[in-house]
Scaffold this active site. Structure first.
Site, short mmCIF file in Angstrom:
data_model
loop_
_atom_site.label_atom_id
_atom_site.label_comp_id
_atom_site.label_asym_id
_atom_site.label_seq_id
_atom_site.Cartn_x
_atom_site.Cartn_y
_atom_site.Cartn_z
N HIS A 234 0.83 -1.21 0.00
CA HIS A 234 0.00 0.00 0.00
C HIS A 234 0.87 1.26 0.00
O HIS A 234 0.70 2.11 -0.87
CB HIS A 234 -1.06 0.04 1.10
CG HIS A 234 -1.87 1.28 0.93
ND1 HIS A 234 -2.74 1.44 -0.12
CD2 HIS A 234 -1.86 2.46 1.57
CE1 HIS A 234 -3.25 2.67 -0.10
NE2 HIS A 234 -2.72 3.31 0.92
N TYR A 238 1.91 5.43 -2.53
CA TYR A 238 2.21 6.83 -2.21
C TYR A 238 3.65 7.19 -2.58
O TYR A 238 3.96 8.36 -2.79
CB TYR A 238 1.90 7.13 -0.74
CG TYR A 238 0.45 6.89 -0.44
CD1 TYR A 238 -0.53 7.57 -1.17
CD2 TYR A 238 0.04 5.95 0.48
CE1 TYR A 238 -1.87 7.33 -0.97
CE2 TYR A 238 -1.31 5.70 0.69
CZ TYR A 238 -2.26 6.39 -0.03
OH TYR A 238 -3.58 6.13 0.17
N HIS A 385 -9.63 1.09 -10.90
CA HIS A 385 -9.18 2.04 -9.87
C HIS A 385 -7.72 2.44 -10.10
O HIS A 385 -7.38 3.62 -10.11
CB HIS A 385 -9.35 1.39 -8.50
CG HIS A 385 -8.52 2.00 -7.40
ND1 HIS A 385 -8.76 3.26 -6.90
CD2 HIS A 385 -7.45 1.53 -6.72
CE1 HIS A 385 -7.87 3.53 -5.95
NE2 HIS A 385 -7.06 2.49 -5.83
N PHE A 386 -6.87 1.46 -10.34
CA PHE A 386 -5.46 1.88 -10.31
C PHE A 386 -4.98 2.50 -11.62
O PHE A 386 -3.94 3.14 -11.63
CB PHE A 386 -4.54 0.79 -9.74
CG PHE A 386 -4.31 -0.46 -10.51
CD1 PHE A 386 -3.66 -0.45 -11.72
CD2 PHE A 386 -4.67 -1.68 -9.96
CE1 PHE A 386 -3.40 -1.63 -12.39
CE2 PHE A 386 -4.41 -2.86 -10.61
CZ PHE A 386 -3.78 -2.84 -11.84
N HIS A 387 -5.78 2.35 -12.69
CA HIS A 387 -5.40 3.13 -13.87
C HIS A 387 -5.84 4.58 -13.73
O HIS A 387 -5.32 5.45 -14.43
CB HIS A 387 -5.92 2.48 -15.15
CG HIS A 387 -5.09 1.28 -15.54
ND1 HIS A 387 -5.34 0.03 -15.06
CD2 HIS A 387 -3.98 1.18 -16.31
CE1 HIS A 387 -4.44 -0.81 -15.53
NE2 HIS A 387 -3.59 -0.15 -16.29
N ARG A 448 -10.41 -9.84 -12.77
CA ARG A 448 -9.15 -9.26 -13.19
C ARG A 448 -8.16 -10.40 -13.45
O ARG A 448 -8.42 -11.55 -13.06
CB ARG A 448 -8.60 -8.29 -12.14
CG ARG A 448 -8.12 -8.95 -10.87
CD ARG A 448 -7.62 -7.96 -9.80
NE ARG A 448 -6.32 -7.38 -10.12
CZ ARG A 448 -5.47 -6.89 -9.20
NH1 ARG A 448 -5.79 -6.89 -7.91
NH2 ARG A 448 -4.32 -6.37 -9.56
N ARG A 449 -7.04 -10.08 -14.08
CA ARG A 449 -5.96 -11.05 -14.29
C ARG A 449 -6.46 -12.33 -14.94
O ARG A 449 -6.08 -13.43 -14.55
CB ARG A 449 -5.29 -11.38 -12.96
CG ARG A 449 -4.70 -10.17 -12.30
CD ARG A 449 -4.06 -10.47 -10.99
NE ARG A 449 -2.96 -9.54 -10.77
CZ ARG A 449 -2.21 -9.50 -9.69
NH1 ARG A 449 -2.42 -10.36 -8.72
NH2 ARG A 449 -1.22 -8.64 -9.58
#
Ligand code: HAS
Ligand code: CU1
Length: 559
Positions: A234, A238, A385-387, A448-449
């Site tokens: 996580h 950041y 979300h992460f794109h 996913r994946r």
């Protein structure tokens, strides 16, 4: 001392440059990062098209499987590109902020470790011996060169960190009683956070996976490995994001013709990231057995805590932009936004990054909710979300930074400003279309994946989601290709520039106070101790109950 109008975020605002040899190391580090991104974007196209049932991966040289492509995509984009950019960019900002050189041997050592780590991991992935995805969960086992390469990549960030800490310590020795220049504060806080955060992945890779892949340990412990991974996994987001925040706080206001509102608030934001980034890792493991519900709930609450500094950032940056827009003649509630300099590629890329990041933030909040997470975990919602976070907020911001950084480092002017602008818009449109596909597909249970082309259990309703994913991914690829055309054009053919050159840093409206509580913000030592205590609270009970672990799982290689 407070309420002064124009406080620069660096020492020696009239100019400072790193020695040329050191700048060269920074330049090559940044180049290496963008080279990784170029490879990652090509692989990304293959991944996205998979969802619309078009297989281009088969034409990639050496590509044996979907999972090999996905591993390369994740590792080069999320680990190599981001690490290289952070190492280069934040070394530069720290040196500039402190107005003192760093260390050429350490800069080159960091670059060398990054390059060698990339070669090792690249060898393992390229030869199909490490198709274990960028999370490399055991019992999937990769070739040892993969783990060693990853370890070296992490060590390269530690070398950079050590160099920055040393520079700051020396600066403080020479400037007793002075406040740390804000730009250096942000840069060093980012590395302080990452140093504490990367311990998990280092222990996992060097202590468990590397010896296991070499046959020195027979069995792996998946739960322990996953927990160590997410202890770092996580906060790593950041470590990707904060270099972009450094730019949003310290440079974007300048591009926009505005000013940063508050020095202290910015420091508080970075200290909150230091303290709260790490004790949240279980929000990736809500569905893992073997971790107590109470501890998962604690991590959920702390995740909402680490949401807060990004909210503060949104309002802070928006205020700085509003000042800029109003100075350019913007009136009324929203007019200032349209008055911003929409012709400046460095600004536009980062504005669009911010806009998509608002959606990345919203989806993150849903992920973080213990109960809602059950609906979207392991679906395409998560890459959706992460794109909209690392794939756009971070990547587009780094592209935007490159539009002034590459001219700064090469002494050449940016060529193809129009193309740079178009690139950012197309990339953003692509992220939004792909995000729409992945998010809606995820809500509909699209995993996913997964090579959906070959999945026997496909739902007809995934069709549209898959098409949007493929189409959006193609747009992202086109936007990325235009970016690289601008980059290559500038490096190879940009006209030599005559201008005196400095980093485009902003000033703050409220400068750093010398008395009262605010100077305590600069005492990193205390904040690090507080962070360690929080980490012990968040991870201690699990580790105390679980160690020495259950090393029972034999290795698997499905590729
Ligand atoms: Fe996340 C999964 C929760 C942020 C990346 N995340 C992932 C994964 C990645 C990732 C890569 O709680 C997948 C890992 C895997 O492979 O399994 N994430 C969050 C939360 C946040 C968050 C609460 N994520 C990020 C960032 C990433 C990133 C940043 C990369 C850089 N994420 C999760 C959770 C999961 C997860 C769960 C696990 C899901 C699962 O089940 O597997 C927050 O930090 C988000 C805070 C963001 C905001 C937005 C602030 C907006 C700003 C822009 C302002 C705009 C302006 C524009 C100024 C609060 C700062 C002005 C313009 C005008 C319009 C005026
Ligand atoms: Cu996370």
């Amino acid at each position: 001392m407070k309420a002064m109008k124009n406080i620069p975020v660096v020492a020696s605002p009239d100019g400072f440059r790193m020695p040329a040899g050191q700048e060269r190391a920074v330049r090559w580090t940044v180049y290496l990062g963008f080279l990784a991104l170029a490879i990652g974007i090509v692989n990304g196209l293959g991944q996205a098209l998979n969802y619309s049932r078009v297989d281009i991966l088969q034409y990639f040289p050496g590509m044996r499987s979907y999972y090999q492509g996905l591993t390369v995509h994740g590792v080069v984009n999320a680990i190599i590109f981001t690490f290289a950019f952070a190492n280069g960019f934040l070394a530069l900002t720290t040196a500039r902020a402190l107005a003192r050189p760093l260390s050429a041997p350490l800069l080159w050592a960091s670059f060398g470790l990054l390059a060698f780590g990339t070669l090792l991991a690249g060898y393992a992935m390229g030869t199909g011996q490490a198709s274990v995805l960028y999370t490399f969960y055991p019992p999937l086992q990769a070739h040892w060169t993969f783990y060693l390469g990853l370890a070296l990549l992490v060590v390269s960030t530690w070398v950079t960190a050590g160099m920055l800490f040393r520079a700051l310590a020396r600066w403080r020795r020479d400037h007793r009683g002075e406040r740390i220049p804000l730009l250096a504060f942000m840069s060093v806080a980012t590395y302080a956070m990452w140093c504490l955060a990367s311990v998990g992945i280092a222990v996992e890779v060097v202590g468990l996976l590397l010896p296991w892949s070499l046959g020195w340990i027979d069995h792996a412990d998946p739960l322990l490995s996953r927990s160590l991974f997410w202890y770092s996994g996580h906060p790593i987001v950041y470590f990707w994001l904060l270099p972009a925040y450094v730019s949003w706080y310290a440079m974007v206001p300048r591009h926009a013709g505005g000013q940063l509102f508050s020095d202290s608030l910015t420091r508080v934001v970075f200290l909150m990231f230091l303290a709260l980034s790490i004790p949240t890792g279980f929000h990736h493991q809500y569905t893992d057995p073997g971790i107590g519900t109470g501890m998962k709930a604690l991590h959920a609450v702390l995740t909402f805590g680490v949401f807060f500094p990004s909210m503060v950032t949104a309002f802070s940056v928006m205020y700085a932009l509003e000042i800029g827009g109003r100075r350019r003649g913007g009136k009324g509630l929203v007019d200032w936004f349209f008055k911003l300099d929409w012709g400046n590629p460095a600004l536009v890329a980062q504005l669009l990054a911010m806009l998509t990041f608002t959606l990345g933030g919203v989806t993150g909040l849903i992920n973080a909710s213990y109960n809602l997470n059950q609906v979207i975990h392991n679906t395409t919602w998560v890459p959706g979300h992460f794109h909209m976070t690392v794939g756009s907020a971070v990547t587009l911001s780094f592209m935007g930074i490159a539009y002034w950084l590459i001219p700064y480092l090469t002494g050449r002017e940016l060529v193809g400003r129009g193309m740079a602008l178009v690139s950012s818009w197309i990339y953003t449109a692509g992220v939004l279309v792909m995000g729409r596909g992945l998010i809606s597909g995820g809500l509909d249970g699209m995993p996913r994946r997964t090579l959906v082309m070959e999945a026997p259990y496909e739902k007809p309703t995934w069709e549209l989601a898959g098409m949007l994913t493929g189409f959006g991914g193609t747009l992202m690829f086109v936007g990325g290709a235009l970016f690289f055309a601008v980059l290559a054009g500038t490096v190879l053919f940009g006209p030599k520039s005559e201008h005196p050159r400095d980093l485009p840093f902003t000033t703050t409206i409220q400068g750093p106070a010398r008395d009262g509580w605010e100077p305590r913000l600069d005492r990193f030592r205390y904040w690090v101790v507080a962070t360690v205590i929080l980490i012990l609270v968040a991870y201690g009970p699990f580790l105390a109950g679980y160690l020495p672990g259950n090393f029972t799982s034999p290795p698997y290689r499905f590729y």
